[in-house]
Write an enzyme that holds these catalytic residues in place. Sequence first.
Site, mmCIF file in Angstrom:
data_model
loop_
_atom_site.group_PDB
_atom_site.id
_atom_site.type_symbol
_atom_site.label_atom_id
_atom_site.label_comp_id
_atom_site.label_asym_id
_atom_site.label_seq_id
_atom_site.Cartn_x
_atom_site.Cartn_y
_atom_site.Cartn_z
ATOM 1 N N ARG A 36 0.803 -1.210 0.000
ATOM 2 C CA ARG A 36 0.000 0.000 0.000
ATOM 3 C C ARG A 36 0.841 1.267 0.000
ATOM 4 N NH1 ARG A 36 -5.035 -2.526 1.312
ATOM 5 N NH2 ARG A 36 -4.427 -4.583 1.967
ATOM 6 N N ILE A 105 1.912 -11.475 4.250
ATOM 7 C CA ILE A 105 1.626 -12.747 3.586
ATOM 8 C C ILE A 105 2.911 -13.411 3.111
ATOM 9 C CG2 ILE A 105 -0.690 -12.023 2.846
ATOM 10 C CD1 ILE A 105 0.491 -11.491 0.037
ATOM 11 N N HIS A 121 -4.146 -12.064 7.238
ATOM 12 C CA HIS A 121 -4.394 -11.848 5.802
ATOM 13 C C HIS A 121 -3.963 -13.056 4.969
ATOM 14 C CE1 HIS A 121 -4.377 -7.202 6.542
ATOM 15 N NE2 HIS A 121 -5.504 -7.774 6.922
ATOM 16 N N CYS A 153 -5.720 -27.539 -10.424
ATOM 17 C CA CYS A 153 -5.823 -28.655 -9.503
ATOM 18 C C CYS A 153 -5.533 -29.989 -10.203
ATOM 19 C CB CYS A 153 -7.230 -28.670 -8.909
ATOM 20 S SG CYS A 153 -7.562 -30.035 -7.784
ATOM 21 N N ASN A 214 7.033 1.974 14.864
ATOM 22 C CA ASN A 214 6.713 2.207 13.453
ATOM 23 C C ASN A 214 7.244 3.568 13.043
ATOM 24 O OD1 ASN A 214 5.181 1.376 10.983
ATOM 25 N ND2 ASN A 214 4.135 3.317 11.363
HETATM 26 ZN ZN LIG Z 1 -9.808 -29.469 -7.444
#
Ligand SMILES: [Zn+2]
Length: 245
Positions: A36, A105, A121, A153, A214
Site C-alpha cells: 500500500r 503474507i 491476511h 488442480c 513504526n
Molecule cells: Zn480441485
Amino acid sequence: MKVDDEAVAGLIRRAGRIAVLTGAGISTAAGIPDFRGPRGLYVTRQYDPEKTFDIDYFDRDPSYFFAFARDFVQLVEQVQPTLTHRFLAMLEERGKLDAVITQNIDGLHQKAGSKRVIEVHGSVRNGHCRKCRRAYAYEELKAKVLSQEIARCDSCSGIVKPDIVFFGEAVQGMAEASRVAGQTDLFFVIGSSLTVHPAASLPEYAGGQVVVVNQGLVESASPEWLRIDEPADPFFARIAAKLGM
Ligand SMILES: [Zn+2]
C-alpha cells in the site's frame, strides 16, 4: 508518550506474556515492498491491487493475479528474515512470546523460526482448489504458480488459489488473535500504521502496555501507548543487546 530503550527492555524483562502484531514495515528491510506504500509492488510492477486481490476479478480473469503471484513467490524465495523477525523467534524460544499476529503474507516469521504465527491476511505458503477444496502445501503450490500460467488442480482442473485474503474475503484467525492479545501483559505493534481493519483494532484488546514501533504516522494511537518512531531493525538491535541476546 516518548520512551527510552532501557524502559522497553525493562518491560520485556518483567513481562510474563508478550504478543506482537506485525505489518509491512517489518519486511520492507528484507526487500518485500509495502503493497500500500508509495513504492509498492503494484506501482513499480504495474499491478493494480484492486484487480490483483479482488475475488470477483480473480474468478473472471485469474491470469492477472497469477502474474503477480509468480513475481511474489520468486521474491519471497530470495529474501531473508530481518533482525526483528529473528529477535521475535528468539523471544518465543525463550518462552516470553506467546504468538506473532501478522498482516503480512510473506511467511518470513516462519522462515525466521517463529512457531505460533497467526496470519490474519493469509499467506502464499498454502493454497486450495476453488472447486474441490483440495489443499496444496507450499512446495506443490510454488511449482504450479511458477510453471503454469494459471495454477490448476491435479484432481479436478479447478483453479488453485493461494490462501491470501482478498478484498471482500473474511480475515483469518481474528478470534484467536484477539484472545491472544487479551492474555498478554505487553503487546507490540511493529511496522504497521494500523490503517487496515479489523487487524488495526487488535491493540485495543491488549491486556497490558502497548508499544508501537513504526516509522511514521500511526492511526488512532492512544496517548497511553508507548511510541517508537523509527524502523524496527535498529531499535530491536539495541533492545536485543540490552537483553543480552
Ligand atoms: Zn480441485
